[in-house]
Design a protein around this motif. Structure first.
Motif, PDB file in Angstrom:
ATOM      1  N   ALA A  13      -7.930  19.399 -51.094  1.00  0.00           N
ATOM      2  CA  ALA A  13      -8.806  18.664 -52.010  1.00  0.00           C
ATOM      3  C   ALA A  13     -10.124  18.316 -51.323  1.00  0.00           C
ATOM      4  O   ALA A  13     -11.195  18.395 -51.936  1.00  0.00           O
ATOM      5  N   LEU A  14     -10.045  17.947 -50.037  1.00  0.00           N
ATOM      6  CA  LEU A  14     -11.268  17.620 -49.295  1.00  0.00           C
ATOM      7  C   LEU A  14     -12.151  18.852 -49.133  1.00  0.00           C
ATOM      8  O   LEU A  14     -13.381  18.772 -49.231  1.00  0.00           O
ATOM      9  N   VAL A  15     -11.502  20.016 -48.885  1.00  0.00           N
ATOM     10  CA  VAL A  15     -12.267  21.260 -48.766  1.00  0.00           C
ATOM     11  C   VAL A  15     -12.999  21.546 -50.084  1.00  0.00           C
ATOM     12  O   VAL A  15     -14.191  21.889 -50.092  1.00  0.00           O
ATOM     13  N   ILE A  16     -12.278  21.372 -51.200  1.00  0.00           N
ATOM     14  CA  ILE A  16     -12.898  21.576 -52.512  1.00  0.00           C
ATOM     15  C   ILE A  16     -14.076  20.619 -52.699  1.00  0.00           C
ATOM     16  O   ILE A  16     -15.149  21.001 -53.162  1.00  0.00           O
ATOM     17  N   ALA A  17     -13.871  19.349 -52.297  1.00  0.00           N
ATOM     18  CA  ALA A  17     -14.929  18.354 -52.447  1.00  0.00           C
ATOM     19  C   ALA A  17     -16.162  18.757 -51.650  1.00  0.00           C
ATOM     20  O   ALA A  17     -17.291  18.711 -52.166  1.00  0.00           O
ATOM     21  N   LEU A  18     -15.951  19.185 -50.409  1.00  0.00           N
ATOM     22  CA  LEU A  18     -17.085  19.556 -49.562  1.00  0.00           C
ATOM     23  C   LEU A  18     -17.777  20.807 -50.087  1.00  0.00           C
ATOM     24  O   LEU A  18     -19.008  20.895 -50.118  1.00  0.00           O
ATOM     25  N   ALA A  19     -16.974  21.797 -50.521  1.00  0.00           N
ATOM     26  CA  ALA A  19     -17.552  23.020 -51.086  1.00  0.00           C
ATOM     27  C   ALA A  19     -18.374  22.689 -52.334  1.00  0.00           C
ATOM     28  O   ALA A  19     -19.449  23.261 -52.558  1.00  0.00           O
ATOM     29  N   SER A  20     -17.872  21.731 -53.138  1.00  0.00           N
ATOM     30  CA  SER A  20     -18.592  21.327 -54.351  1.00  0.00           C
ATOM     31  C   SER A  20     -19.911  20.660 -53.990  1.00  0.00           C
ATOM     32  O   SER A  20     -20.943  20.945 -54.600  1.00  0.00           O
ATOM     33  N   THR A  23     -22.305  23.237 -53.007  1.00  0.00           N
ATOM     34  CA  THR A  23     -22.819  23.927 -54.190  1.00  0.00           C
ATOM     35  C   THR A  23     -23.909  23.103 -54.857  1.00  0.00           C
ATOM     36  O   THR A  23     -24.951  23.623 -55.268  1.00  0.00           O
ATOM     37  N   THR A  24     -23.666  21.801 -54.959  1.00  0.00           N
ATOM     38  CA  THR A  24     -24.675  20.904 -55.537  1.00  0.00           C
ATOM     39  C   THR A  24     -25.943  20.901 -54.686  1.00  0.00           C
ATOM     40  O   THR A  24     -27.058  20.987 -55.194  1.00  0.00           O
ATOM     41  N   ALA A  25     -25.753  20.831 -53.367  1.00  0.00           N
ATOM     42  CA  ALA A  25     -26.895  20.791 -52.454  1.00  0.00           C
ATOM     43  C   ALA A  25     -27.719  22.071 -52.557  1.00  0.00           C
ATOM     44  O   ALA A  25     -28.944  22.057 -52.426  1.00  0.00           O
ATOM     45  N   LEU A  26     -27.026  23.194 -52.799  1.00  0.00           N
ATOM     46  CA  LEU A  26     -27.724  24.481 -52.918  1.00  0.00           C
ATOM     47  C   LEU A  26     -28.286  24.688 -54.322  1.00  0.00           C
ATOM     48  O   LEU A  26     -28.842  25.741 -54.624  1.00  0.00           O
ATOM     49  N   ASN A  27     -28.115  23.672 -55.180  1.00  0.00           N
ATOM     50  CA  ASN A  27     -28.648  23.708 -56.544  1.00  0.00           C
ATOM     51  C   ASN A  27     -28.050  24.842 -57.377  1.00  0.00           C
ATOM     52  O   ASN A  27     -28.755  25.544 -58.087  1.00  0.00           O
ATOM     53  N   LYS A  28     -26.744  25.026 -57.247  1.00  0.00           N
ATOM     54  CA  LYS A  28     -26.085  26.055 -58.050  1.00  0.00           C
ATOM     55  C   LYS A  28     -25.114  25.390 -59.025  1.00  0.00           C
ATOM     56  O   LYS A  28     -24.641  24.286 -58.790  1.00  0.00           O
ATOM     57  N   SER A  29     -24.827  26.102 -60.103  1.00  0.00           N
ATOM     58  CA  SER A  29     -23.866  25.570 -61.068  1.00  0.00           C
ATOM     59  C   SER A  29     -22.457  26.030 -60.691  1.00  0.00           C
ATOM     60  O   SER A  29     -22.255  26.754 -59.730  1.00  0.00           O
ATOM     61  N   MET A  30     -21.488  25.592 -61.477  1.00  0.00           N
ATOM     62  CA  MET A  30     -20.085  25.881 -61.191  1.00  0.00           C
ATOM     63  C   MET A  30     -19.824  27.388 -61.107  1.00  0.00           C
ATOM     64  O   MET A  30     -20.252  28.150 -61.960  1.00  0.00           O
ATOM     65  N   GLY A  31     -19.064  27.796 -60.090  1.00  0.00           N
ATOM     66  CA  GLY A  31     -18.675  29.185 -59.986  1.00  0.00           C
ATOM     67  C   GLY A  31     -17.179  29.330 -60.221  1.00  0.00           C
ATOM     68  O   GLY A  31     -16.445  28.344 -60.302  1.00  0.00           O
ATOM     69  N   THR A  32     -16.747  30.588 -60.329  1.00  0.00           N
ATOM     70  CA  THR A  32     -15.328  30.851 -60.566  1.00  0.00           C
ATOM     71  C   THR A  32     -14.471  30.368 -59.401  1.00  0.00           C
ATOM     72  O   THR A  32     -13.355  29.884 -59.601  1.00  0.00           O
ATOM     73  N   VAL A  33     -15.009  30.524 -58.185  1.00  0.00           N
ATOM     74  CA  VAL A  33     -14.242  30.166 -56.994  1.00  0.00           C
ATOM     75  C   VAL A  33     -13.777  28.712 -57.048  1.00  0.00           C
ATOM     76  O   VAL A  33     -12.618  28.386 -56.809  1.00  0.00           O
ATOM     77  N   ARG A  90     -23.940  22.882 -67.086  1.00  0.00           N
ATOM     78  CA  ARG A  90     -24.363  24.097 -66.398  1.00  0.00           C
ATOM     79  C   ARG A  90     -25.540  23.836 -65.481  1.00  0.00           C
ATOM     80  O   ARG A  90     -26.607  24.449 -65.621  1.00  0.00           O
ATOM     81  N   SER A  91     -25.369  22.907 -64.569  1.00  0.00           N
ATOM     82  CA  SER A  91     -26.415  22.674 -63.581  1.00  0.00           C
ATOM     83  C   SER A  91     -25.728  22.305 -62.274  1.00  0.00           C
ATOM     84  O   SER A  91     -24.511  22.378 -62.157  1.00  0.00           O
ATOM     85  N   ARG A  92     -26.509  21.894 -61.305  1.00  0.00           N
ATOM     86  CA  ARG A  92     -25.948  21.512 -60.013  1.00  0.00           C
ATOM     87  C   ARG A  92     -25.003  20.319 -60.126  1.00  0.00           C
ATOM     88  O   ARG A  92     -24.203  20.068 -59.238  1.00  0.00           O
ATOM     89  N   TRP A  93     -25.102  19.575 -61.241  1.00  0.00           N
ATOM     90  CA  TRP A  93     -24.287  18.369 -61.358  1.00  0.00           C
ATOM     91  C   TRP A  93     -22.877  18.663 -61.837  1.00  0.00           C
ATOM     92  O   TRP A  93     -22.019  17.787 -61.815  1.00  0.00           O
ATOM     93  N   GLY A  94     -22.633  19.914 -62.278  1.00  0.00           N
ATOM     94  CA  GLY A  94     -21.268  20.304 -62.624  1.00  0.00           C
ATOM     95  C   GLY A  94     -20.347  20.240 -61.415  1.00  0.00           C
ATOM     96  O   GLY A  94     -19.335  19.528 -61.416  1.00  0.00           O
ATOM     97  N   PRO A  95     -20.688  20.980 -60.340  1.00  0.00           N
ATOM     98  CA  PRO A  95     -19.857  20.902 -59.129  1.00  0.00           C
ATOM     99  C   PRO A  95     -19.780  19.501 -58.534  1.00  0.00           C
ATOM    100  O   PRO A  95     -18.777  19.151 -57.906  1.00  0.00           O
ATOM    101  N   ALA A  96     -20.819  18.688 -58.765  1.00  0.00           N
ATOM    102  CA  ALA A  96     -20.772  17.311 -58.251  1.00  0.00           C
ATOM    103  C   ALA A  96     -19.636  16.538 -58.905  1.00  0.00           C
ATOM    104  O   ALA A  96     -19.012  15.671 -58.277  1.00  0.00           O
ATOM    105  N   VAL A  97     -19.359  16.851 -60.171  1.00  0.00           N
ATOM    106  CA  VAL A  97     -18.233  16.225 -60.856  1.00  0.00           C
ATOM    107  C   VAL A  97     -16.922  16.619 -60.158  1.00  0.00           C
ATOM    108  O   VAL A  97     -16.040  15.788 -59.940  1.00  0.00           O
ATOM    109  N   ILE A  98     -16.833  17.905 -59.794  1.00  0.00           N
ATOM    110  CA  ILE A  98     -15.637  18.385 -59.096  1.00  0.00           C
ATOM    111  C   ILE A  98     -15.492  17.676 -57.751  1.00  0.00           C
ATOM    112  O   ILE A  98     -14.384  17.365 -57.309  1.00  0.00           O
ATOM    113  N   ALA A  99     -16.638  17.401 -57.110  1.00  0.00           N
ATOM    114  CA  ALA A  99     -16.600  16.699 -55.825  1.00  0.00           C
ATOM    115  C   ALA A  99     -15.978  15.314 -55.982  1.00  0.00           C
ATOM    116  O   ALA A  99     -15.194  14.873 -55.133  1.00  0.00           O
ATOM    117  N   VAL A 100     -16.313  14.631 -57.080  1.00  0.00           N
ATOM    118  CA  VAL A 100     -15.730  13.301 -57.335  1.00  0.00           C
ATOM    119  C   VAL A 100     -14.208  13.404 -57.388  1.00  0.00           C
ATOM    120  O   VAL A 100     -13.488  12.628 -56.749  1.00  0.00           O
TER     121      VAL A 100
END
Lengths: 120, 148
Positions: A13-20, A23-33, A90-100
């Motif tokens: 879960a921590l790995v997912i949080a950090l990866a998310s 992703t947010t830091a790189l300004n990308k939206s949610m990916g399949t991974v 569909r913005s960088r804030w999508g993965p940020a939700v996953i990080a939470v």
């Protein structure tokens, strides 16, 4: 409750949080991974929930059953809801939700372990 | 700063029109607001479940603390919904209540610990939850003020 499984879930879960967060830091939206990883995490959490319920049904486990069940239910509910809520953005804030969610799960699984060991 | 919010919306591309949540990028539940809603959701779940267990099993031990926990959970839930659906005024009021709650309860729990024998989400300014309960309403008010 199984120590190694719980530990694995916390780390994953921590790995997912950090990866998310990355992703947010790189300004990308949610990916399949990220979605697949979240799915795998959910399966692991369901397996853990199964073990918890089985142990409780067998009369094992801690005295504070209610709290444990609450946390168990919480961990199972959070990843799907987070995926649903994150994919809608569909913005960088999508993965940020996953990080939470990725940071909430380790906290909850950690509390479950404490309760299981009678420290809670 | 509003440019960043705009950028978030353009990134939505062709799906932008679907906007499940009221207003999508226009409302308070889009962009960074999504994250805020997610955090409030987690806190509503955590505080709510905890309060429910405490009230059901040992309400007599600390009625005030447990009632406050339940109240805090209700405020979090209200905020998650209000922000998610773009109900700005309701979110503003709830944020104010939340900020007042964490400040008042936080101060009281330090000044008069005996009044709060059992911890609430707001005890010690939310120190049991890495001070997130203290930061959240400030972030919420900031976010609402930007999305005017």
């Amino acid at each position: 409750m199984i120590g190694p499984l719980a530990t694995g879930l916390i780390v994953f879960a921590l790995v997912i949080a950090l990866a998310s967060l990355l992703t947010t830091a790189l300004n990308k939206s949610m990916g399949t991974v990220l979605l697949v990883a979240l799915g795998v995490l959910e399966i692991g959490l369901l397996v853990q929930a199964g073990f918890v319920v089985a142990a409780l049904a067998a009369g094992e486990g801690p005295t504070d059953t209610a709290t444990l069940i609450g946390y168990t239910a919480g961990t199972v509910v959070i990843p799907p809801v987070a995926a649903f809520w994150g994919v809608g953005e569909r913005s960088r804030w999508g993965p940020a939700v996953i990080a939470v969610a990725g940071f909430a799960i380790p906290g909850m699984v950690g509390r479950m372990l404490q309760i299981w060991q009678g420290m809670g | 700063m509003s440019e960043r919010a705009q950028e978030g919306r353009t990134a939505e591309g062709p799906t932008a029109g679907e906007g499940r949540t009221a207003g999508g990028g226009h409302g308070t539940g889009g962009g960074p607001g999504r994250v805020l809603v997610a955090v409030y959701g987690v806190f509503a779940l955590a505080a709510g479940a905890r309060a429910a267990v405490q009230i059901a099993r040992q309400f007599d031990e600390a009625p005030l603390a447990y009632t406050l926990s339940a109240f805090a959970a209700a405020v979090y839930l209200l905020l998650a919904v209000a922000l998610g659906r773009g109900m700005r005024r309701l979110a503003l009021v709830a944020c104010g209540i939340e900020l007042a709650g964490v400040l008042i309860v936080g101060t009281l729990s330090l000044v008069d610990p005996e009044a709060f024998p059992k911890a609430t989400v707001w005890s010690g300014f939310g120190s049991g939850y890495v001070f997130i309960p203290l930061v959240l309403p400030v972030l919420g008010l900031y976010w609402l003020s930007r999305r005017r």
